[in-house]
Design a protein around this motif. Structure first.
Motif, PDB file in Angstrom:
ATOM      1  N   GLU A 155       0.835  -1.206   0.000  1.00 17.39           N
ATOM      2  CA  GLU A 155       0.000   0.000   0.000  1.00 17.39           C
ATOM      3  C   GLU A 155       0.871   1.258   0.000  1.00 17.39           C
ATOM      4  O   GLU A 155       0.571   2.233  -0.705  1.00 17.39           O
ATOM      5  CB  GLU A 155      -0.914   0.005   1.223  1.00 17.39           C
ATOM      6  N   THR A 156       1.941   1.221   0.779  1.00 13.84           N
ATOM      7  CA  THR A 156       2.844   2.376   0.828  1.00 13.84           C
ATOM      8  C   THR A 156       3.520   2.592  -0.515  1.00 13.84           C
ATOM      9  O   THR A 156       3.702   3.735  -0.967  1.00 13.84           O
ATOM     10  CB  THR A 156       3.889   2.189   1.938  1.00 13.84           C
ATOM     11  N   GLU A 158       2.202   1.856  -3.385  1.00 13.77           N
ATOM     12  CA  GLU A 158       1.171   2.426  -4.263  1.00 13.77           C
ATOM     13  C   GLU A 158       0.970   3.910  -3.971  1.00 13.77           C
ATOM     14  O   GLU A 158       0.719   4.712  -4.894  1.00 13.77           O
ATOM     15  CB  GLU A 158      -0.132   1.651  -4.084  1.00 13.77           C
ATOM     16  N   THR A 159       1.098   4.280  -2.705  1.00 16.68           N
ATOM     17  CA  THR A 159       1.010   5.699  -2.352  1.00 16.68           C
ATOM     18  C   THR A 159       2.177   6.469  -2.943  1.00 16.68           C
ATOM     19  O   THR A 159       2.001   7.578  -3.473  1.00 16.68           O
ATOM     20  CB  THR A 159       0.984   5.858  -0.814  1.00 16.68           C
ATOM     21  N   LEU A 170      -4.282  10.434  -2.111  1.00 13.39           N
ATOM     22  CA  LEU A 170      -3.542   9.194  -1.908  1.00 13.39           C
ATOM     23  C   LEU A 170      -4.484   8.002  -1.947  1.00 13.39           C
ATOM     24  O   LEU A 170      -5.634   8.085  -1.485  1.00 13.39           O
ATOM     25  CB  LEU A 170      -2.803   9.230  -0.573  1.00 13.39           C
ATOM     26  N   HIS A 172      -4.339   5.298  -0.239  1.00  9.23           N
ATOM     27  CA  HIS A 172      -4.471   4.614   1.049  1.00  9.23           C
ATOM     28  C   HIS A 172      -4.306   5.619   2.189  1.00  9.23           C
ATOM     29  O   HIS A 172      -3.680   6.665   2.023  1.00  9.23           O
ATOM     30  CB  HIS A 172      -3.414   3.504   1.200  1.00  9.23           C
ATOM     31  N   HIS A 174      -2.705   6.644   5.774  1.00 11.58           N
ATOM     32  CA  HIS A 174      -1.439   6.341   6.444  1.00 11.58           C
ATOM     33  C   HIS A 174      -1.418   6.940   7.846  1.00 11.58           C
ATOM     34  O   HIS A 174      -1.699   6.232   8.808  1.00 11.58           O
ATOM     35  CB  HIS A 174      -0.268   6.832   5.588  1.00 11.58           C
ATOM     36  N   CYS A 201      -0.375  13.583   4.819  1.00 13.26           N
ATOM     37  CA  CYS A 201      -1.320  13.668   3.698  1.00 13.26           C
ATOM     38  C   CYS A 201      -1.127  15.018   3.007  1.00 13.26           C
ATOM     39  O   CYS A 201      -1.069  16.062   3.683  1.00 13.26           O
ATOM     40  CB  CYS A 201      -2.748  13.547   4.220  1.00 13.26           C
TER      41      CYS A 201
END
Length: 203
Positions: A155-156, A158-159, A170, A172, A174, A201
Motif C-alpha cells: 500500500e505504501t 502504491e502511495t 492518496l 491509502h 497512512h 497527507c
C-alpha cells in the motif's frame, strides 16, 4: 506557550525525560533513543503539517530525516519515509518533490527482505486465553503478521506511485491509521509500521 511547556515538549519528542515511561519500555526492548526520537519527530511533524503550521512541520521533517539518515542502517525504510514527507512538504509536482520521491523510491527498494527478518515480540492480551492461543500457534501467528505487514508495505508503494505522479489524493490512509495500528510493543514490527504509516497527507 511558556518556555517551560516548550522545553518539556522538546524533551518528550527527543526522549530525554528520565520519567518517560515509553522510553524506559523501548530501551528495555532493545530500541535505541534514535528509534523513539524518529517516531516522535515524525508524529510531531505530521501534527504540525495537519494544523497548517508549515514552517514547524518542515523543520521537524528535516530533523526526522537527519535522525534516520545518520542513525539507521542504509536499508532502513524509515529513511525513505522521511524523504517522502519532505517531498510532500515541498509541494506536489515540484521539481524538489520529484527529487525527494525518486530518492525515496530507491531507498524503499533497497529495503527488501526486512519483513522476513522482522522480530515480533509477544503481544499483551486482555485474556489468558489469547496469550495461550498465541503461544500455541506462534508460527501461524507470525506468518499471518508478516503477510499483513507485507500488504501494508505494498500500500505504501502504491502511495509513492501516486505521489510521483503528482496526485494530491492518496490511494491509502497512512498517518490517520497510525494511532489505531501502532503496536504497544517496541519491536521490529513497530519500526516497519512506522515507516509505512507515518506519512503526511498532501494539503
Amino acid at each position: 506557550m511558556s518556555s517551560m511547556t516548550m522545553s518539556m515538549s522538546a524533551r518528550h519528542i527527543l526522549g530525554f525525560d528520565a520519567a518517560d515511561v515509553d522510553w524506559r519500555q523501548a530501551k528495555a526492548s532493545g530500541w535505541r533513543r534514535a528509534d523513539l526520537r524518529w517516531e516522535r519527530l515524525s508524529e510531531a511533524a505530521i501534527a504540525a503539517w495537519q494544523a497548517h503550521r508549515r514552517f514547524r512541520a518542515v523543520c521537524l521533517f528535516h530533523l526526522a530525516y537527519r535522525q534516520a539518515r545518520f542513525s539507521f542502517a542504509p536499508s532502513d525504510r524509515r529513511i525513505a519515509t522521511s524523504l517522502i514527507n519532505l517531498g510532500i512538504a515541498s509541494g506536489a509536482g515540484t521539481v524538489t518533490a520529484k527529487r525527494y520521491f525518486a530518492k525515496a523510491r530507491h531507498q524503499w527498494q533497497a529495503s527488501r527482505g526486512d519483513v522476513d527478518d522482522m522480530v515480533v515480540r509477544p503481544r499483551s492480551r486482555s485474556s489468558l486465553f489469547h496469550l495461550r492461543m498465541e503461544a500455541r500457534h506462534r508460527e501461524t501467528y507470525l506468518a499471518n503478521t508478516r503477510l499483513r505487514i507485507s500488504r501494508i508495505i505494498v500500500e505504501t508503494e502504491e502511495t509513492l506511485d501516486a505521489l510521483e505522479a503528482g496526485s494530491l489524493t492518496l490511494p491509502h490512509r497512512h498517518s490517520s491509521r497510525w494511532r489505531g495500528e501502532r503496536p504497544v510493543v517496541f519491536d521490529d514490527m513497530r519500526k516497519i509500521l512506522g515507516a509505512c504509516l507515518l506519512i503526511a497527507c498532501p494539503l
